[in-house]
Scaffold this active site. Structure first.
Site, PDB file in Angstrom:
ATOM      1  N   ASP A  37      10.079 -58.606 -78.000  1.00 30.44           N
ATOM      2  CA  ASP A  37      10.284 -60.251 -77.739  1.00 30.44           C
ATOM      3  C   ASP A  37      10.023 -61.067 -79.288  1.00 30.44           C
ATOM      4  O   ASP A  37       9.143 -60.780 -79.887  1.00 30.44           O
ATOM      5  CB  ASP A  37       8.883 -60.540 -76.845  1.00 30.44           C
ATOM      6  CG  ASP A  37       8.779 -62.007 -76.735  1.00 30.44           C
ATOM      7  OD1 ASP A  37       9.725 -62.484 -76.761  1.00 30.44           O
ATOM      8  OD2 ASP A  37       7.845 -62.092 -75.856  1.00 30.44           O
ATOM      9  N   MET A  39       5.949 -57.463 -79.965  1.00 30.34           N
ATOM     10  CA  MET A  39       6.019 -58.751 -80.501  1.00 30.34           C
ATOM     11  C   MET A  39       6.717 -58.608 -81.975  1.00 30.34           C
ATOM     12  O   MET A  39       5.985 -58.068 -82.754  1.00 30.34           O
ATOM     13  CB  MET A  39       4.784 -59.855 -80.651  1.00 30.34           C
ATOM     14  CG  MET A  39       4.033 -59.935 -79.374  1.00 30.34           C
ATOM     15  SD  MET A  39       5.027 -60.769 -78.036  1.00 30.34           S
ATOM     16  CE  MET A  39       5.900 -62.161 -78.890  1.00 30.34           C
ATOM     17  N   MET A  92       1.030 -69.381 -71.691  1.00 33.13           N
ATOM     18  CA  MET A  92       0.002 -69.837 -73.172  1.00 33.13           C
ATOM     19  C   MET A  92      -1.096 -70.550 -72.513  1.00 33.13           C
ATOM     20  O   MET A  92      -0.932 -71.565 -71.784  1.00 33.13           O
ATOM     21  CB  MET A  92       0.891 -70.259 -74.098  1.00 33.13           C
ATOM     22  CG  MET A  92       2.269 -69.551 -74.441  1.00 33.13           C
ATOM     23  SD  MET A  92       2.958 -70.296 -75.761  1.00 33.13           S
ATOM     24  CE  MET A  92       4.659 -69.259 -75.864  1.00 33.13           C
ATOM     25  N   HIS A 135       4.629 -62.920 -69.304  1.00 27.33           N
ATOM     26  CA  HIS A 135       3.886 -62.308 -70.420  1.00 27.33           C
ATOM     27  C   HIS A 135       2.592 -63.244 -70.384  1.00 27.33           C
ATOM     28  O   HIS A 135       2.994 -64.566 -70.844  1.00 27.33           O
ATOM     29  CB  HIS A 135       5.294 -62.600 -71.362  1.00 27.33           C
ATOM     30  CG  HIS A 135       4.562 -62.254 -72.706  1.00 27.33           C
ATOM     31  ND1 HIS A 135       5.227 -62.835 -73.987  1.00 27.33           N
ATOM     32  CD2 HIS A 135       3.185 -61.919 -73.310  1.00 27.33           C
ATOM     33  CE1 HIS A 135       4.611 -62.472 -75.042  1.00 27.33           C
ATOM     34  NE2 HIS A 135       3.389 -61.951 -74.678  1.00 27.33           N
ATOM     35  N   MET A 187      -0.087 -64.691 -72.723  1.00 29.30           N
ATOM     36  CA  MET A 187      -0.757 -65.018 -73.779  1.00 29.30           C
ATOM     37  C   MET A 187      -1.962 -65.677 -73.750  1.00 29.30           C
ATOM     38  O   MET A 187      -2.175 -67.052 -73.947  1.00 29.30           O
ATOM     39  CB  MET A 187       0.407 -65.573 -74.877  1.00 29.30           C
ATOM     40  CG  MET A 187       1.475 -64.850 -75.144  1.00 29.30           C
ATOM     41  SD  MET A 187       2.805 -65.409 -75.886  1.00 29.30           S
ATOM     42  CE  MET A 187       3.695 -65.749 -74.339  1.00 29.30           C
ATOM     43  N   SER A 192      13.992 -65.659 -71.592  1.00 27.70           N
ATOM     44  CA  SER A 192      12.733 -66.343 -71.517  1.00 27.70           C
ATOM     45  C   SER A 192      13.123 -67.823 -71.136  1.00 27.70           C
ATOM     46  O   SER A 192      13.745 -68.693 -71.925  1.00 27.70           O
ATOM     47  CB  SER A 192      11.936 -66.421 -72.909  1.00 27.70           C
ATOM     48  OG  SER A 192      10.900 -67.339 -72.711  1.00 27.70           O
TER      49      SER A 192
HETATM   50  C1  DX5 Z   1       6.732 -66.316 -78.090  1.00 30.12           C
HETATM   51  C2  DX5 Z   1       7.211 -65.895 -76.791  1.00 30.12           C
HETATM   52  C3  DX5 Z   1       8.603 -65.348 -76.408  1.00 30.12           C
HETATM   53  C4  DX5 Z   1       9.688 -66.492 -76.727  1.00 30.12           C
HETATM   54  C5  DX5 Z   1      10.706 -65.914 -77.550  1.00 30.12           C
HETATM   55  O1  DX5 Z   1       5.406 -66.283 -78.119  1.00 30.12           O
HETATM   56  O2  DX5 Z   1       6.527 -64.710 -76.198  1.00 30.12           O
HETATM   57  O3  DX5 Z   1       9.008 -64.891 -75.413  1.00 30.12           O
HETATM   58  O4  DX5 Z   1      10.126 -67.224 -75.596  1.00 30.12           O
HETATM   59  O5  DX5 Z   1      11.491 -67.030 -77.945  1.00 30.12           O
HETATM   60  P1  DX5 Z   1      12.665 -66.549 -78.916  1.00 30.12           P
HETATM   61  O6  DX5 Z   1      13.746 -65.662 -78.497  1.00 30.12           O
HETATM   62  O7  DX5 Z   1      13.396 -67.951 -79.297  1.00 30.12           O
HETATM   63  O8  DX5 Z   1      11.853 -65.971 -80.475  1.00 30.12           O
HETATM   64 ZN    ZN Z   2       7.185 -63.614 -74.232  1.00 32.15          ZN
END
Ligand code: DX5
Ligand code: ZN
Length: 218
Positions: A176, A138, A38, A67, A69, A9
């Site tokens: 994730d 998640m 996000m 992704h 959000m 990511s």
């Molecule tokens: C969190 C994201 C993830 C994040 C994961 O909301 O969707 O993709 O980048 O990061 P790590 O691996 O540090 O949990």
């Molecule tokens: Zn993500």
């Protein structure tokens, strides 16, 4: 068994040098670039949108796994596809008409993905699976990198693996949140096909070794 796919990511890269982050992802031999969008509403954090993805698209040939959000993701599907997304995943919690918009993502020529927060059950998901190229489970509450994996979700990965196999579908399971060298084996054993990795990837001093090791796990 196929080796797991690795999707680092870009959220955990240095934001002042995102192209450098992309370079680190491809140099390590990873499979996809995971881009966390996000909106400050669906999750309490803001990242980037279509213009940044469009700029990054010119700097990498790896598949872009976006992704979302965000609230009302259905309003933005065309923009993210035009910006260069190869896969678009949105949250079931943000979209009451998920079936319609998963079909829309496919019509746009991208891979369709539905995302479930840690507390969301897979109950009823069998009705969406035929139009899902991927389900993203998640293992943290979305919004931030660097959180710890919520162990209770491991059982949900197992249950989803069982459901997909029983229906003989090709839908991928992506996981994730909080994945690192210590828990990847458990997550793969539970049935994951694709691992997203943010902080554990970018803090690792030997990223190629990390990817190689993960791909050897079965
Ligand atoms: C969190 C994201 C993830 C994040 C994961 O909301 O969707 O993709 O980048 O990061 P790590 O691996 O540090 O949990
Ligand atoms: Zn993500």
């Amino acid at each position: 068994m196929k080796p797991v796919l690795i999707a680092p990511s870009i959220l955990s890269a240095d934001f002042s040098e995102l192209a450098g982050g992309l370079q680190q992802i491809s140099a390590a031999g990873a499979d996809w670039v995971h881009l966390d969008v996000m909106d400050g509403h669906f999750v309490p954090n803001l990242t980037f949108g279509p213009p940044v993805i469009e700029a990054l698209r010119k700097r990498s040939s790896l598949p872009f796994d976006v992704h979302l959000m965000i609230e009302q993701p259905e309003r933005w599907l065309e923009q993210y596809r035009s910006a260069g997304a190869d896969r678009i995943s949105f949250h079931l919690e943000a979209c009451p008409h998920a079936h319609r918009y998963l079909c829309r993502v496919r019509e746009l020529g991208a891979g369709s993905g539905i995302v479930l927060n840690p507390q969301t059950s897979i109950c009823g998901l069998e009705y969406l699976l035929p139009v899902c190229d991927m389900v993203l489970l998640m293992t943290v509450n979305p919004g931030f990198g660097g959180q710890s994996c919520i162990e209770a979700v491991i059982e949900k990965i197992r249950a989803l693996r069982h459901l997909i196999d029983r229906l003989h579908l090709p839908t991928l399971i992506q996981v994730d949140g909080g994945i690192d060298r210590t828990n990847a084996q458990t997550i793969i054993n539970a049935g994951a096909d694709v691992l997203v990795m943010g902080s554990a990837f970018f803090r690792d001093s030997d990223k190629s070794d990390l990817v190689r090791q993960l791909k050897h796990l079965t």
